[in-house]
Every structure is written in C-alpha cells, then in structure tokens.
Design an enzyme around this catalytic site. Structure first.
Site, short mmCIF file in Angstrom:
data_model
loop_
_atom_site.label_atom_id
_atom_site.label_comp_id
_atom_site.label_asym_id
_atom_site.label_seq_id
_atom_site.Cartn_x
_atom_site.Cartn_y
_atom_site.Cartn_z
N THR A 187 34.40 41.59 51.75
CA THR A 187 34.61 41.47 50.24
C THR A 187 33.57 42.38 49.59
O THR A 187 32.69 42.96 50.28
CB THR A 187 34.20 40.13 49.73
OG1 THR A 187 32.96 39.89 49.98
CG2 THR A 187 34.95 39.20 50.00
N GLU A 332 40.19 37.88 49.42
CA GLU A 332 40.50 36.59 50.12
C GLU A 332 42.16 36.17 49.99
O GLU A 332 42.50 35.21 50.48
CB GLU A 332 39.72 35.36 49.54
CG GLU A 332 38.41 35.45 50.08
CD GLU A 332 37.38 36.20 48.86
OE1 GLU A 332 38.18 36.98 48.19
OE2 GLU A 332 36.21 35.93 48.93
N LYS A 444 27.14 30.52 28.67
CA LYS A 444 27.02 29.18 28.05
C LYS A 444 26.17 29.10 26.86
O LYS A 444 24.91 29.08 27.09
CB LYS A 444 26.78 28.28 29.49
CG LYS A 444 27.82 28.23 30.37
CD LYS A 444 27.23 27.53 31.66
CE LYS A 444 28.26 27.81 32.99
NZ LYS A 444 27.58 28.53 33.86
N TRP A 449 31.49 27.47 25.89
CA TRP A 449 31.73 28.54 26.58
C TRP A 449 32.15 29.83 25.87
O TRP A 449 33.07 29.78 25.13
CB TRP A 449 32.41 28.24 27.75
CG TRP A 449 32.09 27.52 28.85
CD1 TRP A 449 30.77 26.92 28.78
CD2 TRP A 449 32.56 27.20 29.99
NE1 TRP A 449 30.67 26.07 30.11
CE2 TRP A 449 31.79 26.50 30.81
CE3 TRP A 449 33.85 27.50 30.65
CZ2 TRP A 449 32.15 25.86 32.00
CZ3 TRP A 449 34.16 27.25 31.96
CH2 TRP A 449 33.28 26.45 32.56
P1 ADP Z 1 34.77 41.23 44.91
O1 ADP Z 1 34.79 39.72 44.62
O2 ADP Z 1 33.57 41.46 45.70
O3 ADP Z 1 34.60 41.81 43.48
P2 ADP Z 1 37.48 41.51 45.04
O4 ADP Z 1 37.98 42.78 45.14
O5 ADP Z 1 37.91 40.23 45.93
O6 ADP Z 1 35.94 41.74 45.42
O7 ADP Z 1 37.39 40.79 43.55
C1 ADP Z 1 38.11 39.75 43.28
C2 ADP Z 1 37.91 39.27 41.92
O8 ADP Z 1 38.43 40.49 41.02
C3 ADP Z 1 38.66 38.26 41.22
O9 ADP Z 1 38.20 37.00 41.62
C4 ADP Z 1 38.32 38.16 39.83
O10 ADP Z 1 37.31 37.85 39.51
C5 ADP Z 1 38.71 39.71 39.63
N1 ADP Z 1 39.95 40.08 39.22
C6 ADP Z 1 40.91 40.58 40.06
N2 ADP Z 1 41.96 41.10 39.35
C7 ADP Z 1 41.69 40.63 38.08
C8 ADP Z 1 42.52 40.73 36.88
N3 ADP Z 1 43.64 41.20 36.59
N4 ADP Z 1 41.97 40.17 35.65
C9 ADP Z 1 40.75 39.60 35.73
N5 ADP Z 1 39.92 39.70 36.90
C10 ADP Z 1 40.70 39.87 37.96
#
Ligand code: ADP
Length: 550
Positions: A187, A332, A444, A449
């Site tokens: 990640t 993931e 918060k 929220w």
């Molecule tokens: P990291 O968690 O290290 O940034 P990832 O690339 O796995 O790496 O990121 C996943 C996260 O990116 C998701 O859990 C979400 O928060 C965000 N994300 C991905 N696509 C979208 C989207 N279309 N809209 C909002 N958030 C998004």
C-alpha cells in the site's frame, strides 16, 4: 449431486498464452518522448516472455521467489508482469516515488532476489543496494548509466542481452495452483506503514474479467488502453492483464507522465480508454485548456484513487467532450471496488447525480456499512458508516514478510473476515456508494461530522481555485474544525471572504471553515493523492500562514 465441470486453474499463464496467440497482432506501444514510439506485438511479448523465463530460471529464480520491478509503464514491464507469475514466481512492483528508506524497507521485507530496473532509475536503486542483502541480481532494462552499479555486490545484467542470449524454444511453464501467490504490492502508505498485499493467480484472473465487463470498462479487441496509473500502483488497476485477455492494445507512457506529453500521445496514438488519479486529469485539463489537442478518440477516462471533483468531470465534458468515469478501489481490493455508471435510460441531467457517486459494486464484491456501535446500517442512501467489503479479489490478510505468517490486524479485518476499508459513506438501495471521507480525515465538529471531500469539491468548483484540500485541526470549543488549504489559479483575485461567501451558498453555515491558508500546491503522496497527513503536520508545526475569519 456432484458438478461435472472441469477444475482448470485460473492463472496468469493462461492470460499470457491467450493474449500472445489469439491476439497476436495487438500491440504494446511505448512512448519514447522524442522520435517514434516503440511497438511490440503481443506475439513478440509472448516470445520474449519465453526467453525471459529461461533467463530468470538460469539466474536461480524458483517458484515462490519474489522478483522486484522498479520500472515505468513500458513493454519490458509488461513482459515481467506476465512472465514472473507464469513461472510460479511472484512479481513485486516497487513504487519508484517512495522515499529511498521506505523503498529499501519494502525490498527487504519482501526479500526480493532479483530486481528488474529501468536504466533511468539506477540513481535511485544503486545507493540502496549495499543495504539490500537479499538482492542477488539486478537486471537493467533500457538505457542508463551502468557506472552507478560498479562494484555493487549483486550481479548486473542487461535486460535485452539476457533475452537475446536465452533459448527461444518453449518454456516448460509449471502447472500452478490458482490460489498461489502471483504478485505483491505494498500500500502506498497514505495512512501508516506500507503493508504487502499478495494477489493470487485466481484473484488477478477474475479481476481482469471484471475490468473487461461492460459494467466496468468494457475493454475490447481493436481498442487501445492508456494506463497512466503506474504499474506499481495496484497492478495498473489490472489493465495490462485485462488487455491481454481482451486483445486490447496498450499505449504505455513510460516516464512521460507530464500533461503535455500525455496530450500529445493521446492525439497521435488515439487511445480509446485511459485511467489515472484525479490530479493527473486536473493537469491534463489545464494543458488542454491552454493548448487544445484532438482527444476525441477517448470514449472513457477512468478516474480513481481519490474522490474526483464533480467540477473536473463537468469541465472535461463541456470543454473537451470527454467522459470521466469515477471508480473506487484500494490496493487491498485489486483495486476494482465500484464503478460509477448511471442506470440505463437516463438523460444527462438525471444521470449526473449517479455519475458523481463512487458507483456500484460488481457481483463479486459484497459491501456492508458498519455504524459507530458496530451495527450494520441499511442501504438507504442516508445512514453513513465504515465500508467493509469481501470477495474473491479482496485481501483477507497482509504479507507477513519472508518468514512471517500473514497478518490480520483488527483495525483492517473484521472477525468474520471482511476488509475494513477505512472509508466512510452511504449506499443507496440500488447499490450506489457515496464516500464522504476516509475515517481518518473526517472532521468531528461538536458531535457532528463534516465531510472534507464535500468542502473540497465545492471549493474546487470555484472558477479561480486550482486545488483545495480540507483537513481537521484541533479547536478548543468544537473539538475539531475544518482548515481549508487553497491553491489559486494564476492571476486570481478572489480572497478568503469571497471563497467563504461562495461556500456559504452551497453548504450549511456551521460547516464553513474559519481557518484558511493559501498554499503553492497541495502536498501529494507517492501516487499523486492529496497528502492530508503532511498538511496536518504543517499546520501543527506552524508552517502554514493561516488566516482566521470570524
Ligand atoms: P493508500 O491507502 O496507501 O492511499 P490505496 O491506493 O490503496 O493506497 O488507496 C485506497 C484509498 O483511496 C481508498 O481507501 C479511498 O480512501 C481512496 N479512494 C480510492 N478511490 C476513490 C474514489 N473514487 N473516491 C474517493 N476515495 C477514493
């Protein structure tokens, strides 16, 4: 009664064999910046994969061994993508934008034995090698200054020489178990330490089929896909595998990810589908506004990785005739989790509210929302909770390192095996997910929220705002309040009062930020997302010039 169906494993080997024969004439085209792009047919990729497999085996790569790639999006990387898992080894894509110490940590944690590296990235890898005892061989693809590797302990090989010097006769691809490890990706660490996600052959295969489904991106033979999303970011969202399945040609940008060369390659190579994070599209939009190009070949521009501002979607549509399709996913989740296609039969205006959601899950991804007390919330479009998902391409654990057991941290995996995404949102009765925040980014304020994403989307819709990020900062009275960090477009004259007035027409008064800061750019993570961790730290360390409105 027993099923009478054959139990044939779903493997990357099959994807390679299929693409390089049935779709022999499709191409991987690599952009070179100057001069003609390099083209390689899928048949050639298949032939070179055979030689690469012989070569890697001669270097001692065995089933289960991790092979690192530190590479841009190019044809050699595609070869490694398909060859390494087909041998039964594990492709470990390395994020070339990580800080060097983190990169070294990841290579050691995975225990990569071989690293395939683009020559242009040797200045990044070479200084790390003395700290990477696990690495026995470095294979250099493309031009580069090999003197950087003089005296280094691992043996150094040139990729093309290795291929040329290896047998062309068929490789004895092993019979693999579809559940064995095929690829490994850490990640990007937006929140906390990097964690290794190990994809199986089966998960990659099923995921690629879903990428090709009409309800997702519908790749087809004869089309060309431009993955701007790096191949080290969640397998380039599965696009290389999907392309080899479907017979869709690939246009690879190599290291030319800046807006101007992207616009040029779209105009001259005419891809039909492309995919990347919103910051890439923000840059492309500014480029096209300043110097219009013919981008009409693109039927779909996939935007994922972070929330896509609706104003960006509108601007692309109105000014350049391009359709942005939002998708949500994570390392993931392989990453395809949702895609925002509106229900059929709606006019543009009716479709819009669906298009600006994160979209719907495919059949293989199950979702539930969990409330603050651990209760499962209804899909009513109003109840907001943490999104949990499960399915055949969703991680159930993290890699435990070379000798370690898989890790299942409680904050990431529920007791009954669902992935806790850390994303907060709502789902409508017909399955449209709207994310309001990451759990860690939610503001918060006095028991209520505030969605940072909603504030950002409104701010970025202001004609004089280039970028805006909103984070929670401590507040004596309310616990937390929003701080808006804004990047203005060149020549803008709007002040904080003007921005606040613009917001006040769109959101409730109590959500309006009091604290404002102008910044030259919003800090970004290694994959181009807003890095709110850095913004919060900058605020705490007094590095931002903050104006407080009454
Ligand atoms: P990291 O968690 O290290 O940034 P990832 O690339 O796995 O790496 O990121 C996943 C996260 O990116 C998701 O859990 C979400 O928060 C965000 N994300 C991905 N696509 C979208 C989207 N279309 N809209 C909002 N958030 C998004």
């Amino acid at each position: 009664m027993q099923s009478t169906m054959q139990d044939v494993p779903l493997t990357v080997t099959r994807i390679l064999a299929h693409g390089s024969t049935v779709h022999a004439n499709a191409h991987v085209t690599t952009w070179t910046g100057e001069g003609a792009p390099r083209r390689r047919s899928f048949a050639e990729v298949g032939a070179r994969a055979t030689r690469l497999a012989h070569a890697l085996r001669a270097l001692g790569v065995r089933e289960g061994d991790p092979v690192g790639t530190l590479m841009w999006n190019n044809a050699d990387h595609v070869e490694a993508y398909l060859t390494v898992p087909s041998m039964g080894a594990v492709l470990h894509t390395l994020n070339l934008r990580l800080p060097p110490e983190q990169l070294a940590w990841i290579v050691r944690h995975a225990a990569d034995r071989v690293v395939i590296v683009n020559g242009s990235l040797l200045p990044l890898l070479a200084p790390l090698l003395p700290h990477l005892d696990c690495v026995e061989h470095v294979v250099v693809s493309g031009p580069g200054d090999l003197s950087a590797l003089e005296g280094c302990r691992p043996q150094v090989h040139a990729y093309d020489e290795l291929i040329a010097g290896s047998p062309a006769e068929s490789y004895d691809w092993p019979e693999l178990d579809e559940r064995q490890a095929a690829a490994l990706c850490y990640t990007s660490g937006t929140t906390g330490d990097p964690k290794g996600v190990v994809y199986s052959h089966r998960s990659i295969y099923l995921h690629a089929m879903e990428v090709n489904a009409a309800a997702s991106f519908g790749l087809k033979p004869g089309e060309t896909c431009l993955p701007v999303v790096p191949m080290f970011h969640v397998n380039a969202w599965g696009l290389p595998h999907a392309a080899f399945m479907a017979g869709t040609s690939l246009l690879m940008p190599d290291r030319f990810l800046q807006p101007a060369p992207l616009a040029e390659m779209i105009e001259s190579e005419r891809p039909t589908v492309t995919a990347g994070v919103p910051t890439i599209w923000q840059g492309l939009l500014a480029e096209l506004d300043a110097k219009p190009r013919d981008v009409s070949s693109l039927r779909t521009v996939v935007s994922g990785g972070s929330a896509c501002p609706p104003s960006l979607m509108k601007a692309f549509e109105e000014r350049h005739g391009l359709t942005l399709v939002q998708a949500w996913g994570m390392t993931e989740t392989s990453p395809l989790g949702t895609v925002a296609h509106p229900p059929p039969g709606l006019g543009a205006e009716e479709a819009w509210p669906y298009r600006i959601t994160q979209g719907r899950m495919p059949v293989s991804v199950e979702a539930r929302l969990i409330g603050p007390g651990g209760e499962t919330l209804p899909w009513d479009g109003r109840s907001a909770g943490e999104l949990e998902v499960r399915g055949p391409w969703i991680a159930g654990a993290y890699h435990g390192g070379a000798d370690g057991e898989p890790q299942r941290p409680e904050d990431k995996f529920s007791e009954d095996g669902w992935l806790r995404t850390g994303d907060v949102g709502t789902i409508t009765a017909d399955g449209f997910l709207t994310l309001t925040d990451r759990a860690k980014d939610v503001i918060k304020s006095g028991g209520e929220w505030i969605s940072s994403v909603e504030l950002e989307n409104h701010l970025m819709a202001h004609p004089q705002v280039a970028e805006a990020a909103v984070v929670a900062v401590p507040d004596e009275k309310w616990g937390e309040r929003p701080l808006a960090a804004v990047v203005l477009k060149d020549g803008s004259s709007v002040g904080y009062e003007g921005l606040r007035a613009f917001l006040s027409e769109r959101i409730a008064r109590w959500q309006l930020p009091e604290r404002w800061a102008l910044v030259p750019a919003v800090p970004k993570t290694s994959v181009g997302k807003f890095d709110k961790k850095v913004l919060r730290r900058q605020y705490a360390d007094g590095e931002l010039v903050v104006t407080t409105l009454g």
